[in-house]
Design a protein around this motif. Structure first.
Motif, short mmCIF file in Angstrom:
data_model
loop_
_atom_site.label_atom_id
_atom_site.label_comp_id
_atom_site.label_asym_id
_atom_site.label_seq_id
_atom_site.Cartn_x
_atom_site.Cartn_y
_atom_site.Cartn_z
N TRP A 210 0.83 -1.20 0.00
CA TRP A 210 0.00 0.00 0.00
C TRP A 210 0.86 1.25 0.00
O TRP A 210 1.86 1.34 0.72
CB TRP A 210 -0.90 0.00 1.23
CG TRP A 210 -1.90 1.12 1.27
CD1 TRP A 210 -1.81 2.28 1.96
CD2 TRP A 210 -3.15 1.17 0.58
NE1 TRP A 210 -2.93 3.06 1.75
CE2 TRP A 210 -3.78 2.39 0.90
CE3 TRP A 210 -3.82 0.29 -0.28
CZ2 TRP A 210 -5.01 2.77 0.41
CZ3 TRP A 210 -5.06 0.67 -0.77
CH2 TRP A 210 -5.65 1.89 -0.43
N SER A 212 0.86 5.15 0.87
CA SER A 212 0.14 6.09 1.71
C SER A 212 -0.43 7.26 0.92
O SER A 212 0.20 7.76 -0.02
CB SER A 212 1.08 6.62 2.80
OG SER A 212 0.54 7.75 3.44
N TYR A 271 3.43 -1.72 15.11
CA TYR A 271 2.78 -1.46 13.82
C TYR A 271 1.86 -2.62 13.48
O TYR A 271 2.24 -3.79 13.58
CB TYR A 271 3.83 -1.31 12.71
CG TYR A 271 3.24 -1.16 11.33
CD1 TYR A 271 2.39 -0.09 11.03
CD2 TYR A 271 3.53 -2.07 10.32
CE1 TYR A 271 1.84 0.05 9.76
CE2 TYR A 271 3.00 -1.94 9.04
CZ TYR A 271 2.15 -0.87 8.77
OH TYR A 271 1.61 -0.73 7.51
N ASN A 272 0.62 -2.29 13.10
CA ASN A 272 -0.36 -3.28 12.65
C ASN A 272 -0.41 -3.23 11.13
O ASN A 272 -0.93 -2.28 10.56
CB ASN A 272 -1.74 -2.98 13.25
CG ASN A 272 -2.75 -4.07 12.94
OD1 ASN A 272 -2.81 -4.61 11.84
ND2 ASN A 272 -3.55 -4.42 13.95
N ARG A 273 0.17 -4.24 10.47
CA ARG A 273 0.25 -4.23 9.01
C ARG A 273 -1.13 -4.28 8.36
O ARG A 273 -1.35 -3.69 7.30
CB ARG A 273 1.10 -5.40 8.54
CG ARG A 273 1.38 -5.40 7.04
CD ARG A 273 2.26 -6.57 6.66
NE ARG A 273 3.61 -6.42 7.16
CZ ARG A 273 4.58 -5.81 6.49
NH1 ARG A 273 4.34 -5.30 5.27
NH2 ARG A 273 5.79 -5.71 6.99
N ARG A 274 -2.06 -4.98 8.97
CA ARG A 274 -3.39 -5.12 8.36
C ARG A 274 -4.14 -3.79 8.34
O ARG A 274 -4.75 -3.42 7.34
CB ARG A 274 -4.19 -6.18 9.11
CG ARG A 274 -5.58 -6.42 8.51
CD ARG A 274 -6.31 -7.49 9.30
NE ARG A 274 -5.62 -8.77 9.18
CZ ARG A 274 -5.82 -9.63 8.18
NH1 ARG A 274 -6.68 -9.32 7.22
NH2 ARG A 274 -5.17 -10.76 8.14
N SER A 275 -4.12 -3.07 9.47
CA SER A 275 -4.85 -1.80 9.56
C SER A 275 -3.99 -0.60 9.20
O SER A 275 -4.48 0.52 9.13
CB SER A 275 -5.41 -1.61 10.97
OG SER A 275 -4.36 -1.55 11.92
N ARG A 276 -2.70 -0.84 9.00
CA ARG A 276 -1.73 0.22 8.69
C ARG A 276 -1.73 1.32 9.75
O ARG A 276 -1.76 2.51 9.45
CB ARG A 276 -2.00 0.80 7.29
CG ARG A 276 -1.89 -0.21 6.17
CD ARG A 276 -1.94 0.46 4.82
NE ARG A 276 -3.20 1.13 4.58
CZ ARG A 276 -4.31 0.51 4.16
NH1 ARG A 276 -4.29 -0.78 3.92
NH2 ARG A 276 -5.41 1.19 3.95
N VAL A 277 -1.67 0.88 10.99
CA VAL A 277 -1.67 1.81 12.12
C VAL A 277 -0.39 1.65 12.92
O VAL A 277 0.00 0.53 13.28
CB VAL A 277 -2.89 1.56 13.04
CG1 VAL A 277 -2.77 2.34 14.33
CG2 VAL A 277 -4.18 1.93 12.31
N PRO A 288 -2.40 5.48 18.66
CA PRO A 288 -2.41 4.98 17.27
C PRO A 288 -2.37 6.12 16.26
O PRO A 288 -3.03 7.14 16.43
CB PRO A 288 -3.74 4.21 17.20
CG PRO A 288 -4.62 4.89 18.20
CD PRO A 288 -3.72 5.34 19.31
N SER A 290 -2.40 6.51 11.89
CA SER A 290 -2.46 5.86 10.59
C SER A 290 -1.29 6.32 9.73
O SER A 290 -0.99 7.51 9.64
CB SER A 290 -3.78 6.20 9.89
OG SER A 290 -3.77 5.74 8.55
N ASP A 292 -1.31 6.38 6.68
CA ASP A 292 -1.87 7.06 5.51
C ASP A 292 -1.83 8.57 5.64
O ASP A 292 -1.89 9.28 4.63
CB ASP A 292 -3.32 6.61 5.28
CG ASP A 292 -3.39 5.27 4.57
OD1 ASP A 292 -2.36 4.83 4.04
OD2 ASP A 292 -4.48 4.67 4.56
#
Length: 472
Positions: A210, A212, A271-277, A288, A290, A292
């Motif tokens: 992904w 950003s 870092y949470n790769r799934r939620s990108r947080v 947290p 993001s 993005d």
């Protein structure tokens, strides 16, 4: 901050960067516009006037000085002047609306059609005749690899390493240009990624990741892109904790205490790769955030605590261990082009070496390659269909241009068709397809080689024994 020769700053000029569309522009855009304004303001000061009193005659004189005046040893190409002129027009459009200042940039002349009454744009009289709308050039994969090996990895045209080669950042530079060529990302986009955003290896030939939203040029949301497994291999070599130059750069910075001196640094705890947080420390604890919303400048402030101290999350680091600025890669390309020219001369080549590369040529080459591949997929689908059936198919899954625009991150397929692959518009698809009847790699190379002969837009590998001719 733009400071005049008298040591003062015009608050109106400074306000241009803080209001309107420029307020939300990227730092690289500010930098580009600031340099354009600086040259213009210096010229006006030299001729004894100010920006708010400039006339069309002043702009004409400025154009002549930048392009033609032999007394100016820093003359520029028409395309460069055209870019600066567009920046000045943006500034004066803003200033005229806010302060009533006259805009000395000549507007585009428009003329009416005698048959339809429609308006059509004429050529802007202030635009230099030599300025092209886009200068699109491609490079074949073999030529790209030759450029990389000779320019960045210390090889000669004979395929042997130069004995004096040191290659302090060889693995980093090779991984970076491989990524530009393989992903099709823009220079600023690829330069901004974090090490946690690199997809894990072993998941197919083209793992997906992904980009950003805050790093995408002119976009309001992020997008998916693909990283070839071969690129991941070169990144793995660069980031190897034992033999990669990235670990050496980090250790160098830790010994000098550079990371502790970074103002505004943020410590990332997870870092949470799934939620990108990301989880970032602040005085009240971990919060947290993001990825993005984090642009290139903020990303350079992200660090984690490692065994030997702070470590940056930015993937691409300078020799001193600090996150590398995107425009610094322009110097890497320029140095590689210069090294290739020297190697060419030492190998007995005559004139200028017909092998060079600019960062955006990697993106153009990515577009050409996928145009060829998508054409292979698309043509069998529409063979034998009526015009109406073809239209229905395009409405359902999109045509080649739509799919290619998705890969490049363009919002409008017309951008892809008109700007990136304009030379293909004059060729019939059946002619192109007649070149693509072998294995994929050989077929793609055959087509782009034919295009190179037709338009001189594609660079192929060279040898010193061949005549050197620089593509125009």
């Amino acid at each position: 901050m733009l400071i005049g020769p008298d040591g003062r700053s015009d608050a109106r000029v400074q306000l241009f960067f803080r209001t309107g569309p420029m307020a939300s522009a990227r730092p690289l855009t500010w930098r580009r516009y600031a340099f354009a304004l600086k040259v213009w303001l210096m010229f006006l000061d030299a001729v004894g006037t100010t920006w708010d009193a400039a006339t069309v005659a002043d702009m004409d004189a400025f154009k002549d000085w930048r392009l033609n005046d032999v007394r100016n040893l820093e003359r520029v190409a028409p395309s460069t002047f055209d870019t600066d002129r567009a920046a000045l027009n943006t500034f004066y459009t803003w200033a005229s609306a806010r302060y009533g200042v006259f805009n000395p940039i000549a507007p585009v002349a428009r003329s009416g059609s005698m048959t339809t009454g429609e308006k059509r744009a004429g050529r802007d009289p202030g635009r230099p005749a030599g300025a092209r709308r886009r200068q699109v050039k491609w490079v074949l994969r073999p030529a790209f690899e030759q450029w990389r090996d000779v320019g960045l990895r210390g090889y000669g045209f004979d395929g042997l390493r130069v004995q004096s080669w040191r290659g302090w950042n060889e693995d980093r530079d090779a991984a970076f240009v491989d990524g530009l060529y393989g992903t099709g990302l823009r220079l600023g986009e690829w330069a901004s990624i974090l090490d946690i955003e690199v997809p894990a290896g072993g998941v197919g030939r083209f793992p997906r990741t992904w980009l950003s939203a805050a790093c995408v040029k002119g976009a309001k949301e992020g997008r998916k892109y693909f990283v070839p497994s071969t690129v991941l291999s070169t990144i793995a070599a660069y980031t190897d904790p034992l033999s990669g130059s990235r670990a050496e750069s980090i250790a160098r910075a830790q010994r000098a205490g550079r990371y502790e001196q970074v103002p505004g640094r943020r410590i990332v705890t997870g870092y949470n790769r799934r939620s990108r947080v990301l989880h970032v420390l602040d005085p009240s604890g971990s919060k947290p955030v993001s990825v993005d919303v984090l642009g290139p400048a903020e990303r350079r402030l992200l660090f984690r605590k490692g065994e030997n101290g702070l470590e940056p999350l930015s993937l691409w680091l300078s020799w001193d261990g600090m996150p590398r600025l995107a425009h610094s890669w322009e110097d890497t390309f320029a140095a590689a082009n210069g090294r290739i020219q020297r190697a060419w001369s030492e190998a007995g080549g005559e004139g200028e070496a017909a092998l060079w590369l600019r960062p955006h040529m990697c993106r153009h080459s990515f577009a050409l390659k996928w145009f060829s591949i998508l054409s292979l997929v698309w043509e069998p689908r529409i063979e034998g269909l009526s015009a109406e059936e073809r239209k229905d198919l395009r409405d359902q899954i999109g045509d080649v241009w739509f799919q290619l625009a998705t890969l490049l991150g363009h919002a409008d397929p017309a951008t892809t068709r008109d700007y990136y692959l304009e030379p293909f518009n004059s060729l019939q698809m059946d002619y192109l397809m007649s070149l693509l009847d072998g294995e994929e790699t050989a077929a793609v190379d055959a087509m782009v080689t034919t295009m190179a002969r037709a338009g001189g837009r594609t660079l192929a590998p060279i040898t010193p024994g061949e005549a050197s001719e620089v593509s125009q």
